[in-house]
Structures are given as C-alpha cells and as structure tokens.
Scaffold this active site. Sequence first.
Site, mmCIF file in Angstrom:
data_model
loop_
_atom_site.group_PDB
_atom_site.id
_atom_site.type_symbol
_atom_site.label_atom_id
_atom_site.label_comp_id
_atom_site.label_asym_id
_atom_site.label_seq_id
_atom_site.Cartn_x
_atom_site.Cartn_y
_atom_site.Cartn_z
ATOM 1 N N ASP A 85 6.859 -39.892 18.416
ATOM 2 C CA ASP A 85 6.090 -39.081 17.449
ATOM 3 C C ASP A 85 6.936 -38.251 16.757
ATOM 4 O O ASP A 85 8.098 -38.207 16.784
ATOM 5 C CB ASP A 85 5.549 -38.234 18.744
ATOM 6 C CG ASP A 85 4.567 -37.080 18.401
ATOM 7 O OD1 ASP A 85 3.691 -37.318 17.650
ATOM 8 O OD2 ASP A 85 4.664 -35.852 18.530
ATOM 9 N N LEU A 86 6.134 -37.622 15.786
ATOM 10 C CA LEU A 86 7.089 -36.851 14.852
ATOM 11 C C LEU A 86 6.961 -35.220 15.123
ATOM 12 O O LEU A 86 8.047 -34.797 15.615
ATOM 13 C CB LEU A 86 6.397 -36.877 13.384
ATOM 14 C CG LEU A 86 7.248 -36.300 12.109
ATOM 15 C CD1 LEU A 86 8.507 -36.727 12.132
ATOM 16 C CD2 LEU A 86 6.340 -36.403 11.137
ATOM 17 N N ASP A 87 5.825 -34.727 15.077
ATOM 18 C CA ASP A 87 6.016 -33.179 15.368
ATOM 19 C C ASP A 87 6.059 -32.861 16.754
ATOM 20 O O ASP A 87 5.238 -33.423 17.699
ATOM 21 C CB ASP A 87 4.508 -32.742 15.008
ATOM 22 C CG ASP A 87 4.180 -31.371 15.417
ATOM 23 O OD1 ASP A 87 5.285 -30.476 15.358
ATOM 24 O OD2 ASP A 87 2.977 -30.915 15.463
ATOM 25 N N THR A 122 7.314 -29.027 13.662
ATOM 26 C CA THR A 122 6.391 -28.720 12.320
ATOM 27 C C THR A 122 4.968 -27.853 12.987
ATOM 28 O O THR A 122 4.487 -27.202 12.218
ATOM 29 C CB THR A 122 5.758 -30.078 11.719
ATOM 30 O OG1 THR A 122 5.703 -31.106 12.648
ATOM 31 C CG2 THR A 122 6.844 -30.495 10.711
ATOM 32 N N LYS A 167 -2.064 -30.097 19.025
ATOM 33 C CA LYS A 167 -0.626 -31.051 19.031
ATOM 34 C C LYS A 167 -1.326 -32.631 19.098
ATOM 35 O O LYS A 167 -1.817 -32.817 20.204
ATOM 36 C CB LYS A 167 0.129 -30.616 20.092
ATOM 37 C CG LYS A 167 0.954 -29.443 19.946
ATOM 38 C CD LYS A 167 1.969 -29.007 20.679
ATOM 39 C CE LYS A 167 2.681 -27.882 20.058
ATOM 40 N NZ LYS A 167 3.744 -27.377 21.171
ATOM 41 N N SER A 214 2.820 -41.537 14.565
ATOM 42 C CA SER A 214 2.387 -40.018 14.397
ATOM 43 C C SER A 214 0.963 -39.974 13.741
ATOM 44 O O SER A 214 0.562 -40.852 12.831
ATOM 45 C CB SER A 214 3.431 -39.132 13.053
ATOM 46 O OG SER A 214 2.680 -37.937 12.949
ATOM 47 N N ALA A 215 0.203 -38.948 14.154
ATOM 48 C CA ALA A 215 -1.263 -38.688 13.432
ATOM 49 C C ALA A 215 -0.860 -38.150 12.213
ATOM 50 O O ALA A 215 -1.896 -37.960 11.499
ATOM 51 C CB ALA A 215 -1.823 -37.352 14.504
ATOM 52 N N LYS A 248 -5.107 -40.231 18.704
ATOM 53 C CA LYS A 248 -4.607 -39.972 20.106
ATOM 54 C C LYS A 248 -5.413 -39.148 20.803
ATOM 55 O O LYS A 248 -6.034 -38.101 20.220
ATOM 56 C CB LYS A 248 -3.311 -39.237 19.960
ATOM 57 C CG LYS A 248 -2.266 -40.105 19.454
ATOM 58 C CD LYS A 248 -1.034 -39.173 19.349
ATOM 59 C CE LYS A 248 0.102 -39.777 18.268
ATOM 60 N NZ LYS A 248 1.274 -38.840 17.915
ATOM 61 N N GLU A 307 6.938 -38.561 23.384
ATOM 62 C CA GLU A 307 5.678 -37.868 23.089
ATOM 63 C C GLU A 307 5.632 -36.166 23.327
ATOM 64 O O GLU A 307 5.941 -36.167 24.655
ATOM 65 C CB GLU A 307 4.314 -38.570 23.443
ATOM 66 C CG GLU A 307 3.182 -39.213 22.651
ATOM 67 C CD GLU A 307 2.825 -38.057 21.576
ATOM 68 O OE1 GLU A 307 2.800 -36.654 21.674
ATOM 69 O OE2 GLU A 307 2.327 -38.699 20.446
ATOM 70 N N ASP A 308 5.294 -35.493 22.601
ATOM 71 C CA ASP A 308 5.365 -34.045 23.312
ATOM 72 C C ASP A 308 3.851 -33.625 23.558
ATOM 73 O O ASP A 308 3.603 -32.384 24.265
ATOM 74 C CB ASP A 308 5.772 -33.254 22.152
ATOM 75 C CG ASP A 308 4.902 -32.981 20.956
ATOM 76 O OD1 ASP A 308 4.440 -33.905 20.395
ATOM 77 O OD2 ASP A 308 4.469 -31.748 20.773
HETATM 78 P P1 B16 Z 1 -1.270 -33.661 9.176
HETATM 79 P P2 B16 Z 1 2.322 -35.922 15.438
HETATM 80 C C1 B16 Z 1 0.243 -34.262 14.398
HETATM 81 O O1 B16 Z 1 1.670 -34.812 14.579
HETATM 82 C C2 B16 Z 1 0.455 -32.711 14.654
HETATM 83 O O2 B16 Z 1 0.875 -32.662 16.056
HETATM 84 C C3 B16 Z 1 -0.714 -32.142 14.577
HETATM 85 O O3 B16 Z 1 -0.825 -30.781 14.976
HETATM 86 C C4 B16 Z 1 -1.254 -32.365 13.307
HETATM 87 O O4 B16 Z 1 -2.622 -31.942 12.946
HETATM 88 C C5 B16 Z 1 -1.648 -33.999 13.030
HETATM 89 O O5 B16 Z 1 -0.337 -34.277 13.135
HETATM 90 C C6 B16 Z 1 -1.916 -34.128 11.383
HETATM 91 O O6 B16 Z 1 -1.056 -33.531 10.595
HETATM 92 O O7 B16 Z 1 -2.236 -32.629 8.600
HETATM 93 O O8 B16 Z 1 -0.085 -33.702 8.360
HETATM 94 O O9 B16 Z 1 -1.967 -35.217 8.616
HETATM 95 O O10 B16 Z 1 2.490 -34.677 16.679
HETATM 96 O O11 B16 Z 1 1.293 -36.831 15.778
HETATM 97 O O12 B16 Z 1 3.559 -36.345 14.774
HETATM 98 MG MG MG Z 2 3.531 -34.407 18.663
#
Ligand code: B16
Ligand code: MG
Length: 218
Positions: free
Chosen positions: A8-10, A16, A44, A113-114, A144, A168-169
Amino acid sequence: MIQACLFDLDGVIVDTAKYHFQAWRKLANDLGFDFTPEQNEMLKGVSRIESLKLILDIGGVSKTEQEILELAEKKNEDYLHFVNQMDQKEILPGVESFIQDLRANHIKIVLGSASKNAVKILEKIKLIGLFDAIIDGTKTTRSKPDPQVFLMGAKAVEIPNEFCVVFEDAPKGVQAAQAANMYAVGVGEAQVLSHADQVIEGFDGLDYGFIKSISVKA
Ligand code: B16
Ligand code: MG
C-alpha cells in the site's frame, strides 16, 4: 514460497494521511463544520469520492453528484500543494532498504494503492523505479475492502495470489488482502489491525528473512 510483495502507499511507504487530513479539514471548514483526526482514521484506504461522501455525511451536508465532483477536485488541488513539496525524506523508516533486499532476492514488488496520485508521489520520493507493477486508483473501479487492487497487482506480475504478501496500514486494506487469498501484514497498531495475519510496527530492521519465514497455505 512467497514470490511477490504488494505495498500500500499511504501509511506504508509514506505518511500522506496527514496531508489528506489537512485538505479534507479545509473543505469541511469551508462548508461550515469541523473534521477531526479521529474521523480521518476512517478514510484510510478509502477512495477520494467515497471519502468525500463520508465527510459530507459527518457534516450533514447534501450535494449533487456534479457538486461532489467539483469539491473532490478542489480538495485534490489543495492536497497536491503538499504532494508537490514531498521528497525522499518522507519515505517511512526502513521500507526502502527492505524493498531493495526483496528485489535482490528476486521478489516481485507491486504497489496496490487507492490513490490516483500514486505515480506522482512515487516520482517525488524517487522510488518509482523499484516497482515491477503499479496498480492505483486510476486503474481500479472498486475500493478496498474489495480485493480488486491486489488481484490486479498479482496478475500484473504473474504470481498466484497465495504466493503474495500484502503490507497494509488500513483495516479495509487488510480485509482486501485476505479476500484476495493473500497473506496480510498489518503495518501499525496491533489493536487496529487485529484481523491481519501478522502485525509489524514498521519496517526498521526488516529484510528478506521476514518474507522467507512466512509459510503459505498453498
Ligand atoms: P487520492 P492508499 C489512499 O491511499 C488513502 O489512504 C486515502 O486516504 C485516500 O482517500 C485514497 O488513497 C485516494 O487518494 O485522493 O490521492 O486519489 O492507502 O490506498 O495508498
Ligand atoms: Mg494506506
């Protein structure tokens, strides 16, 4: 034997969430209500539009689909101000050397990542070259805890799901990994990630030995 690691990224590679929070809080405040760090926890791993809908629910504010798209765009502009200032210092401790060691041991490295800003962030922190495949919010259609992002990741590197580990966090991300029949490592607090197969506090000191010690069901 594990052959691919999906990150996962964030919350796993960078934090972030603190920037998402500031941008979402500004949006909430502009609409006349507050948004707390505790409420931010729920977002998240949740996509941008779904996050916005949850925030509007919190504020008891109703908007048309068109207005929702415009508000999401505005929030993203604010969020990108933070992203544009990111650099390698934001990489969470230990994760880069862990990935390097996995690569040296022929493990495929995948981003799951989302975020629709994932590529931009990986470029800013100069880690983009470490990934064999990147599956992000520009490629997925389901959020997710749906396993789509990880299933697409495993397919991209041609590794069977049961030979994949996900880091994953977010509880929703752990659910997604398990729905994909992958080994889920929660990164963060054991209390929050109680459904993970294993929980680590972070990547400091981790190397390929950690992956080698995982026995898969297959
Ligand atoms: P964006 P992850 C997710 O990243 C974030 O945890 C979530 O808070 C955010 O809304 C989502 O990405 C979308 O991000 O607005 O940059 O498209 O944890 O899946 O890496
Ligand atoms: Mg995350």
